[in-house]
Design a protein around this motif. Structure first.
Motif, mmCIF file in Angstrom:
data_model
loop_
_atom_site.group_PDB
_atom_site.id
_atom_site.type_symbol
_atom_site.label_atom_id
_atom_site.label_comp_id
_atom_site.label_asym_id
_atom_site.label_seq_id
_atom_site.Cartn_x
_atom_site.Cartn_y
_atom_site.Cartn_z
ATOM 1 N N VAL A 58 40.105 47.293 51.781
ATOM 2 C CA VAL A 58 40.585 48.600 52.228
ATOM 3 C C VAL A 58 40.253 49.655 51.169
ATOM 4 C CG1 VAL A 58 42.727 49.921 52.530
ATOM 5 C CG2 VAL A 58 42.378 47.810 53.805
ATOM 6 N N GLU A 59 40.359 49.274 49.909
ATOM 7 C CA GLU A 59 39.959 50.143 48.798
ATOM 8 C C GLU A 59 39.782 49.276 47.567
ATOM 9 O OE1 GLU A 59 38.088 52.425 47.651
ATOM 10 O OE2 GLU A 59 39.074 53.858 49.001
ATOM 11 N N TRP A 60 39.024 49.776 46.608
ATOM 12 C CA TRP A 60 38.764 48.988 45.407
ATOM 13 C C TRP A 60 38.510 49.924 44.244
ATOM 14 C CZ3 TRP A 60 33.925 49.458 43.052
ATOM 15 C CH2 TRP A 60 32.967 50.182 43.793
ATOM 16 N N THR A 61 38.618 49.385 43.052
ATOM 17 C CA THR A 61 38.296 50.144 41.842
ATOM 18 C C THR A 61 37.739 49.199 40.797
ATOM 19 O OG1 THR A 61 39.174 51.602 40.092
ATOM 20 C CG2 THR A 61 40.657 49.912 40.914
ATOM 21 N N ARG A 62 36.891 49.756 39.920
ATOM 22 C CA ARG A 62 36.391 48.977 38.798
ATOM 23 C C ARG A 62 37.279 49.300 37.601
ATOM 24 N NH1 ARG A 62 32.175 46.241 40.520
ATOM 25 N NH2 ARG A 62 30.819 48.002 40.882
ATOM 26 N N VAL A 63 37.933 48.283 37.062
ATOM 27 C CA VAL A 63 38.905 48.487 35.991
ATOM 28 C C VAL A 63 38.220 48.347 34.633
ATOM 29 C CG1 VAL A 63 41.097 47.713 35.002
ATOM 30 C CG2 VAL A 63 40.724 47.558 37.470
ATOM 31 N N TYR A 76 36.070 44.853 35.595
ATOM 32 C CA TYR A 76 36.248 43.930 36.730
ATOM 33 C C TYR A 76 36.766 44.711 37.932
ATOM 34 C CZ TYR A 76 41.190 43.982 35.257
ATOM 35 O OH TYR A 76 42.459 44.364 34.902
ATOM 36 N N VAL A 78 39.260 45.325 41.163
ATOM 37 C CA VAL A 78 40.535 45.052 41.832
ATOM 38 C C VAL A 78 40.474 45.738 43.191
ATOM 39 C CG1 VAL A 78 42.993 45.681 41.797
ATOM 40 C CG2 VAL A 78 41.940 44.675 39.770
ATOM 41 N N ALA A 79 41.006 45.073 44.197
ATOM 42 C CA ALA A 79 40.936 45.640 45.548
ATOM 43 C C ALA A 79 42.253 45.489 46.285
ATOM 44 C CB ALA A 79 39.823 44.946 46.339
ATOM 45 N N LEU A 80 42.431 46.351 47.274
ATOM 46 C CA LEU A 80 43.501 46.182 48.261
ATOM 47 C C LEU A 80 42.834 45.520 49.460
ATOM 48 C CD1 LEU A 80 45.131 49.694 47.893
ATOM 49 C CD2 LEU A 80 46.244 47.513 47.352
ATOM 50 N N LEU A 88 48.907 43.586 53.536
ATOM 51 C CA LEU A 88 47.923 44.132 52.611
ATOM 52 C C LEU A 88 48.224 43.479 51.261
ATOM 53 C CD1 LEU A 88 45.719 46.422 52.509
ATOM 54 C CD2 LEU A 88 47.533 47.948 51.745
ATOM 55 N N THR A 90 47.021 42.860 46.978
ATOM 56 C CA THR A 90 46.248 43.308 45.827
ATOM 57 C C THR A 90 45.607 42.085 45.193
ATOM 58 O OG1 THR A 90 47.844 45.072 45.444
ATOM 59 C CG2 THR A 90 46.369 44.556 43.626
ATOM 60 N N GLY A 91 44.324 42.177 44.839
ATOM 61 C CA GLY A 91 43.685 41.025 44.220
ATOM 62 C C GLY A 91 42.403 41.396 43.512
ATOM 63 N N VAL A 103 34.264 49.422 50.864
ATOM 64 C CA VAL A 103 35.350 49.461 51.842
ATOM 65 C C VAL A 103 34.841 48.838 53.135
ATOM 66 C CG1 VAL A 103 36.831 50.976 53.223
ATOM 67 C CG2 VAL A 103 36.402 51.498 50.807
#
Ligand SMILES: [Zn+2]
Lengths: 169, 403
Positions: A58-63, A76, A78-80, A88, A90-91, A103
């Motif tokens: 659904v959404e993601w980010t690079r941490v 790395y 992380v995404a919803l 929903l 988080t992982g 997405v």
């Protein structure tokens, strides 16, 4: 995280064990004792169920500034993740080409090492996610396109969240 | 399906802010936790012109003193530092992650409104630079769901980053509009002698800063800070005749799921909406009546969500409104974060909610110096914890001198 606290949660972490409300069929992960939609009517009717282990990003980010224990993996992802059953989650998304992470991408759960208590401590395992190979994407027709199973709870959910997954050609 | 907010102000005693003080925020390596607390506490008592014997109760908001400085049980310290231990005043610590300060403030307001206290001192503090930057970040992320967010790799900033990307996808918010929040707040902070960062920055600086979690970089995020803040609350009886007393005309607080993934929306904070509705209803105001707002810009996206969810602009319009200068001095909306906000004033977690009250009080009294918001009569504060599982909104109004 302390060892006892971790081991207590093993069924949920290893098996993606959720709870399904016998009154409204809403599915919750992590499992709940009471359905937020039905509350009193759900007491005693929450049945354990196992999520299928597939989902859609659904959404993601690079941490870049990591959570504790993730220092060696920076950056790395992380995404919803929307599970077809409703919840929903988080992982972390691992072992996936960066251009495959978007997405709507279909993911499946994998069992991985998550952390360790101290230098020689107990190793923790848990669920992470990988983007499914293109061939496998075709069979993920079960991914929801807008209908949450627990409609009451999700009524206010933003429309953008429920755009149909973007499919690669 | 919100219940109609309870409206107590016509029947219950009103609360007034009589004194306000906060330390300079930043890295105060030469000052201990106790030093900071005492400095803010004595400052507020002096400003309120009370000696100390009048104090009926103390609340202190702090997020994580145990992990940050090894000290729990901190509420009595505020009194002890001010030389008031022998008065045996009840002192209570309050914790709600980044909203600890505002929740403590609300306890003070409620105690006065209940009629069981005439003078309540409320402090907020965090000393965050005694641990490493990485440790401070991890401790600050303790306000998100540890088992189902933090443990699986998400940080608080990562969650805000995903909200930012959803906001961009849903409303066309741009990277430059996010950056405009930081640019504005740094410009404001440059005029605040108590701010951690007192220099203006440009958009390019925000855009080229190292990434924390894409798209949010270092200049999109509030810093790690030391600092303490303190206010003195009083009943109408004590505040009578004080032209500088500021009336607390509305107090709203709301909560939500701790984990972001359990909430129906990724692009608004329902807790902020509910807290605001309750506070506005109590005060009988709407956002159009407000001249300044201190809002929780823990990230640049946080400020955009705040001004939308508080009703200053329609949902999705926060980015354009900020980029066009509508939320700064000379704009057509309330001045948002004249202090510099969490971004530039600094964010010693527990102190933030109280520092926001200090800032609004100074503007309403006309004491904000170079950054004074003209003709300020009504100001609001907005403080959130974690990714918005707690939100607190207060409405503060200039007093028409009670005779
Ligand atoms: Zn149910």
């Amino acid at each position: 995280m302390s060892v006892p606290r971790f081991w207590r949660e093993i069924p949920q972490r290893y098996n993606l064990q959720a709870a399904k409300c016998g009154a409204c069929e809403g599915v919750y992960f992590p499992p709940r004792e009471v359905c937020p939609a039905c509350r009193r009517a759900s007491i005693g009717k929450m049945a354990p169920m196992r999520l299928s282990g597939v989902g859609t990003i659904v959404e993601w980010t690079r941490v870049h500034k990591p959570a504790p224990g993730y220092e060696m993996q920076v950056p790395y992802t992380v995404a919803l993740i929307q599970a077809p059953e409703g919840p929903l989650l988080t992982g972390q998304v691992v072992d996936s080409a960066s251009e495959a992470i978007h997405v709507g991408a279909h993911v499946r759960s994998v069992f991985r090492r998550v952390g360790q208590d101290g230098e020689a401590g107990v190793i923790h395992y848990g669920t992470k996610w990988v983007v499914e190979a293109r061939g496998a994407e075709a069979r993920s027709d079960a991914v929801p396109t807008g209908k949450a199973t627990d409609g009451k709870r999700r009524k206010g959910r933003n429309k953008a969240l429920f755009q149909p997954p973007v499919r690669s050609p | 399906m919100a219940r109609k907010p309870h409206v107590p102000r016509k029947v219950l005693p009103e609360a007034f802010v009589l004194g306000a003080s906060h330390t300079r925020f930043g890295e105060a390596w030469e000052k201990s936790y106790r030093d900071l607390m005492t400095e803010a506490g004595l400052g507020a008592l002096k400003d309120a012109r009370i000696a100390g014997d009048e104090i009926d109760a103390v609340f202190v908001g702090t997020m994580s003193t145990g992990k940050l400085v090894g000290q729990e049980h901190v509420a009595p310290l505020l009194l002890d530092g001010a030389g008031l231990a022998d008065r045996h005043i009840p002192a209570t610590r309050v914790e709600a992650a980044g909203a600890s300060g505002a929740v403590a403030f609300r306890q003070g307001v409620n105690l006065i409104r209940s009629g069981s206290a005439d003078v309540v001192v409320v402090g907020g503090i965090e000393k965050m630079t005694d641990v490493s930057d990485a440790d401070a970040q991890a401790i600050a992320s303790a306000g998100i769901d540890q088992e189902w967010e933090h443990f699986v790799g998400a940080t608080e900033t990562a969650l805000w980053a995903m909200m930012a990307k959803r906001h961009m996808a849903a409303f066309g918010t741009t990277r430059e509009q996010l950056a405009a929040v930081a640019v504005k707040n740094h410009a404001h902070g440059a005029k605040n002698p108590l701010a951690q960062f007192r220099r203006a920055i440009d958009e390019a600086a925000v855009l080229r800063a190292p990434l924390i979690a894409d798209p949010l970089g270092m200049f999109d995020c509030a810093p790690i800070s030391d600092g303490a803040a303190c206010v003195v609350l009083a009943s109408a009886k004590i505040a009578a005749g004080r032209a500088d007393a500021v009336r607390v005309s509305g107090s709203g607080m709301a909560s939500d799921s701790l984990a972001l993934h359990s909430r129906p929306s990724l692009t608004s904070l329902a807790a902020t909406e509910h807290a605001a509705r309750r506070a506005y209803a109590e005060a009988g105001i709407s956002p159009a009546d407000v001249q300044l707002a201190e809002v929780h810009d823990g990230t640049t996206l946080g400020e955009l969500l705040a001004i939308e969810d508080l009703g200053f602009v329609k949902k999705g319009q926060g980015g354009p409104a900020t980029a066009k200068g509508r939320t700064t001095f000379g704009g057509d909306l309330a001045v948002i974060n004249p202090s510099g906000g969490l971004k530039a004033r600094g964010h010693p977690a527990g102190a933030t909610g109280i520092a926001q009250v200090c800032e609004v009080v100074w503007h309403l009294r006309g004491q904000a110096g170079e950054r004074q918001v003209k003709d300020a009569r009504i100001g609001i504060t907005h403080n959130t914890g974690g990714t918005g599982a707690t939100a607190v909104v207060h409405v503060l109004e200039k007093t028409e001198v009670p005779e």
